[in-house]
Design a protein around this motif. Structure first.
Motif, PDB file in Angstrom:
ATOM      1  N   SER A 146     -20.040  86.342  14.034  1.00  0.00           N
ATOM      2  CA  SER A 146     -18.836  86.852  13.391  1.00  0.00           C
ATOM      3  C   SER A 146     -17.621  86.493  14.235  1.00  0.00           C
ATOM      4  O   SER A 146     -17.719  86.227  15.437  1.00  0.00           O
ATOM      5  N   TRP A 147     -16.463  86.478  13.594  1.00  0.00           N
ATOM      6  CA  TRP A 147     -15.240  86.176  14.347  1.00  0.00           C
ATOM      7  C   TRP A 147     -14.953  87.239  15.398  1.00  0.00           C
ATOM      8  O   TRP A 147     -14.378  86.937  16.447  1.00  0.00           O
ATOM      9  N   ARG A 148     -15.368  88.480  15.139  1.00  0.00           N
ATOM     10  CA  ARG A 148     -15.173  89.531  16.136  1.00  0.00           C
ATOM     11  C   ARG A 148     -15.881  89.178  17.440  1.00  0.00           C
ATOM     12  O   ARG A 148     -15.406  89.510  18.535  1.00  0.00           O
ATOM     13  N   GLN A 149     -17.033  88.502  17.320  1.00  0.00           N
ATOM     14  CA  GLN A 149     -17.793  88.104  18.504  1.00  0.00           C
ATOM     15  C   GLN A 149     -17.308  86.762  19.066  1.00  0.00           C
ATOM     16  O   GLN A 149     -17.161  86.592  20.269  1.00  0.00           O
ATOM     17  N   VAL A 161     -22.974  88.317   6.906  1.00  0.00           N
ATOM     18  CA  VAL A 161     -22.244  88.100   8.149  1.00  0.00           C
ATOM     19  C   VAL A 161     -23.170  88.415   9.310  1.00  0.00           C
ATOM     20  O   VAL A 161     -23.597  89.562   9.489  1.00  0.00           O
ATOM     21  N   ALA A 162     -23.500  87.395  10.091  1.00  0.00           N
ATOM     22  CA  ALA A 162     -24.322  87.597  11.282  1.00  0.00           C
ATOM     23  C   ALA A 162     -23.429  88.094  12.412  1.00  0.00           C
ATOM     24  O   ALA A 162     -22.426  87.452  12.745  1.00  0.00           O
ATOM     25  N   ALA A 163     -23.781  89.223  12.996  1.00  0.00           N
ATOM     26  CA  ALA A 163     -22.919  89.841  14.014  1.00  0.00           C
ATOM     27  C   ALA A 163     -22.623  88.880  15.159  1.00  0.00           C
ATOM     28  O   ALA A 163     -21.487  88.799  15.639  1.00  0.00           O
ATOM     29  N   ASP A 214     -14.269  86.908   8.249  1.00  0.00           N
ATOM     30  CA  ASP A 214     -15.555  86.209   8.143  1.00  0.00           C
ATOM     31  C   ASP A 214     -15.769  85.753   6.715  1.00  0.00           C
ATOM     32  O   ASP A 214     -15.628  86.545   5.768  1.00  0.00           O
ATOM     33  N   GLU A 215     -16.104  84.467   6.554  1.00  0.00           N
ATOM     34  CA  GLU A 215     -16.332  83.896   5.232  1.00  0.00           C
ATOM     35  C   GLU A 215     -17.613  83.064   5.256  1.00  0.00           C
ATOM     36  O   GLU A 215     -17.573  81.835   5.238  1.00  0.00           O
ATOM     37  N   PRO A 216     -18.769  83.727   5.319  1.00  0.00           N
ATOM     38  CA  PRO A 216     -20.030  82.955   5.335  1.00  0.00           C
ATOM     39  C   PRO A 216     -20.197  82.181   4.037  1.00  0.00           C
ATOM     40  O   PRO A 216     -19.741  82.635   2.974  1.00  0.00           O
ATOM     41  N   PRO A 217     -20.840  81.021   4.102  1.00  0.00           N
ATOM     42  CA  PRO A 217     -20.961  80.173   2.902  1.00  0.00           C
ATOM     43  C   PRO A 217     -22.038  80.685   1.953  1.00  0.00           C
ATOM     44  O   PRO A 217     -22.821  81.581   2.274  1.00  0.00           O
ATOM     45  N   THR A 218     -22.081  80.077   0.775  1.00  0.00           N
ATOM     46  CA  THR A 218     -23.110  80.366  -0.225  1.00  0.00           C
ATOM     47  C   THR A 218     -24.114  79.226  -0.233  1.00  0.00           C
ATOM     48  O   THR A 218     -23.739  78.053  -0.362  1.00  0.00           O
ATOM     49  N   ILE A 219     -25.380  79.559  -0.076  1.00  0.00           N
ATOM     50  CA  ILE A 219     -26.461  78.568  -0.056  1.00  0.00           C
ATOM     51  C   ILE A 219     -27.373  78.830  -1.241  1.00  0.00           C
ATOM     52  O   ILE A 219     -27.978  79.902  -1.354  1.00  0.00           O
ATOM     53  N   CYS A 220     -27.433  77.861  -2.155  1.00  0.00           N
ATOM     54  CA  CYS A 220     -28.302  77.941  -3.325  1.00  0.00           C
ATOM     55  C   CYS A 220     -28.079  79.240  -4.106  1.00  0.00           C
ATOM     56  O   CYS A 220     -29.025  79.962  -4.465  1.00  0.00           O
ATOM     57  N   TRP A 258     -14.397  85.136  18.559  1.00  0.00           N
ATOM     58  CA  TRP A 258     -12.984  85.059  18.925  1.00  0.00           C
ATOM     59  C   TRP A 258     -12.773  85.181  20.438  1.00  0.00           C
ATOM     60  O   TRP A 258     -12.158  84.316  21.054  1.00  0.00           O
ATOM     61  N   PRO A 259     -13.305  86.236  21.079  1.00  0.00           N
ATOM     62  CA  PRO A 259     -13.138  86.316  22.534  1.00  0.00           C
ATOM     63  C   PRO A 259     -14.041  85.353  23.294  1.00  0.00           C
ATOM     64  O   PRO A 259     -13.666  84.843  24.358  1.00  0.00           O
ATOM     65  N   GLU A 260     -15.257  85.073  22.767  1.00  0.00           N
ATOM     66  CA  GLU A 260     -16.177  84.186  23.472  1.00  0.00           C
ATOM     67  C   GLU A 260     -15.615  82.770  23.579  1.00  0.00           C
ATOM     68  O   GLU A 260     -15.780  82.095  24.609  1.00  0.00           O
ATOM     69  N   LEU A 261     -14.961  82.309  22.531  1.00  0.00           N
ATOM     70  CA  LEU A 261     -14.367  80.966  22.547  1.00  0.00           C
ATOM     71  C   LEU A 261     -12.972  80.959  23.162  1.00  0.00           C
ATOM     72  O   LEU A 261     -12.364  79.891  23.319  1.00  0.00           O
ATOM     73  N   GLY A 262     -12.466  82.142  23.500  1.00  0.00           N
ATOM     74  CA  GLY A 262     -11.156  82.232  24.146  1.00  0.00           C
ATOM     75  C   GLY A 262     -10.009  81.831  23.239  1.00  0.00           C
ATOM     76  O   GLY A 262      -8.950  81.422  23.730  1.00  0.00           O
ATOM     77  N   LEU A 263     -10.183  81.979  21.922  1.00  0.00           N
ATOM     78  CA  LEU A 263      -9.146  81.526  20.998  1.00  0.00           C
ATOM     79  C   LEU A 263      -7.887  82.384  21.084  1.00  0.00           C
ATOM     80  O   LEU A 263      -6.782  81.904  20.842  1.00  0.00           O
ATOM     81  N   GLN A 264      -8.051  83.665  21.426  1.00  0.00           N
ATOM     82  CA  GLN A 264      -6.874  84.525  21.510  1.00  0.00           C
ATOM     83  C   GLN A 264      -5.950  84.113  22.650  1.00  0.00           C
ATOM     84  O   GLN A 264      -4.765  84.439  22.655  1.00  0.00           O
TER      85      GLN A 264
END
Length: 346
Positions: free
Chosen positions: A45-48, A40-42, A28-34, A50-56
């Motif tokens: 997050s990629w942990r969430q 990292v919003a749960a 997870d690499e959240p951006p910097t704003i101002c 990754w399976p939801e988008l079926g990338l694996q």
């Protein structure tokens, strides 16, 4: 074959297949704003995701996303944003963000055409997302005292996610490019290692066959120019004079064609050249030769000793320069072995 052994083999094949297809989940690499790095919003997050988008299931080594999968993945990102912020989907920034995602999903634009960077403008103290879009950038005003609403921060988080997905989608064509460049590099290496050795002046002439386009094939022909050679000549005019004579030769101009350059095989070639020879007794002669690999045969006309028609000499030659160059490693090994023997005698 027993049932237990059969199931063991099937399990091994399944595990091996999954190991080949598996791709490491990114960090997870959240951006910097101002000046403030978003946490990292749960839910994003990629942990969430990754399976939801079926990338694996669809990503392949080294992380390539097939083009047919892009619309489904982008639609999954849009669905996630709508699920998290149902009350904010009508906000101007949300409309811009979702419209871009819908355009990609419907094929009106490509994922690669969008700049997903979260870009800070220090001079004007703002941060822009989609700054190149005609619809207008999603802008964060760093001079404002209040914290941006959560839905806008999530747009920034998802922009970073989409940037990674864009990289996945770009990997497939890069793999093709890398494979092509590797192929051309191998062709060049094989040409220098196995092909007909070029003199310095031949290298200069043969530069014309080089291409800046890596997608094009490598050499398939080679110019011969003022190339020295050696061999023997035999006078074919009479059997009495048909003795072998040492001969030095020059090929003023010629051409060589490689038989199978597309398969990176530069070990075989054929060619034709003009020929000028100087034999032990026959003097200067001129003619033509044909070559196959390191071996050459040709005919040369020499002035007859007793006048009359010119004598025809058969020239048989070996490309010594190429032969010695190809045997350089063997010669070095031989010399080193000879030196070792000499040291032992001492």
């Amino acid at each position: 074959m027993s049932a237990a052994l059969r199931w063991t083999l099937l399990l091994w094949v399944f595990v091996a297949t999954q190991a080949v297809a598996a791709v490491t989940m990114p960090a997870d690499e959240p951006p910097t704003i101002c000046g403030r790095k978003l946490d990292v919003a749960a839910e994003l997050s990629w942990r969430q995701l990754w399976p939801e988008l079926g990338l694996q299931r669809v990503l392949r080594e080294p992380g390539s996303l097939p083009a047919p999968e892009v619309p489904r993945v982008v639609q999954g990102v849009a669905k996630k944003f709508r699920f998290l912020h149902p009350d904010a989907v009508g906000q101007p920034d949300s409309l811009v963000f979702l419209q871009v995602l819908d355009d990609i999903a419907q094929g009106r634009r490509t994922l690669q055409s969008v700049d997903w960077g979260v870009v800070a403008n220090q001079e004007e103290r703002r941060v822009d997302i989609l700054e190149t879009e005609k619809e207008g950038a999603i802008r964060f005003d760093c001079k404002a005292a209040q914290t941006p609403p959560m839905y806008r921060e999530d747009i920034a988080r998802l922009a970073r996610v989409l940037e990674k997905i864009q990289n996945f989608a770009n990997t497939a064509p890069l793999m093709v490019i890398n494979a092509t460049v590797a192929l051309r590099e191998k062709q060049a290496t094989d040409l220098l290692r196995n092909g007909l050795t070029m003199t310095p002046w031949e290298m200069k002439l043969n530069e014309r066959f080089l291409s800046d386009d890596d997608a094009r094939s490598g050499f398939n022909r080679q110019i011969i120019f003022l190339r020295p050679s050696a061999g023997t000549e035999m006078n074919t005019r009479s059997r009495a004079a048909a003795d072998l004579q040492g001969s030095l030769a020059i090929e003023p101009i010629g051409m060589v064609w490689y038989l199978d350059p597309e398969k990176n095989d530069y070990r075989e070639w054929v060619g034709v050249s003009a020929l000028v020879t100087s034999s032990t007794d026959g003097g200067l002669g001129y003619g033509a030769l044909v070559r196959y690999g390191n071996f050459a045969a040709g005919l040369a006309l020499h002035k007859a000793e007793n006048g009359g028609r010119d004598d025809v000499y058969l020239f048989l030659g070996v490309d010594l320069m190429n032969l010695l160059d190809s045997k350089r490693s063997d010669l070095e090994a031989f010399v080193e072995k000879y030196r070792g023997r000499v040291r032992q005698l001492k």
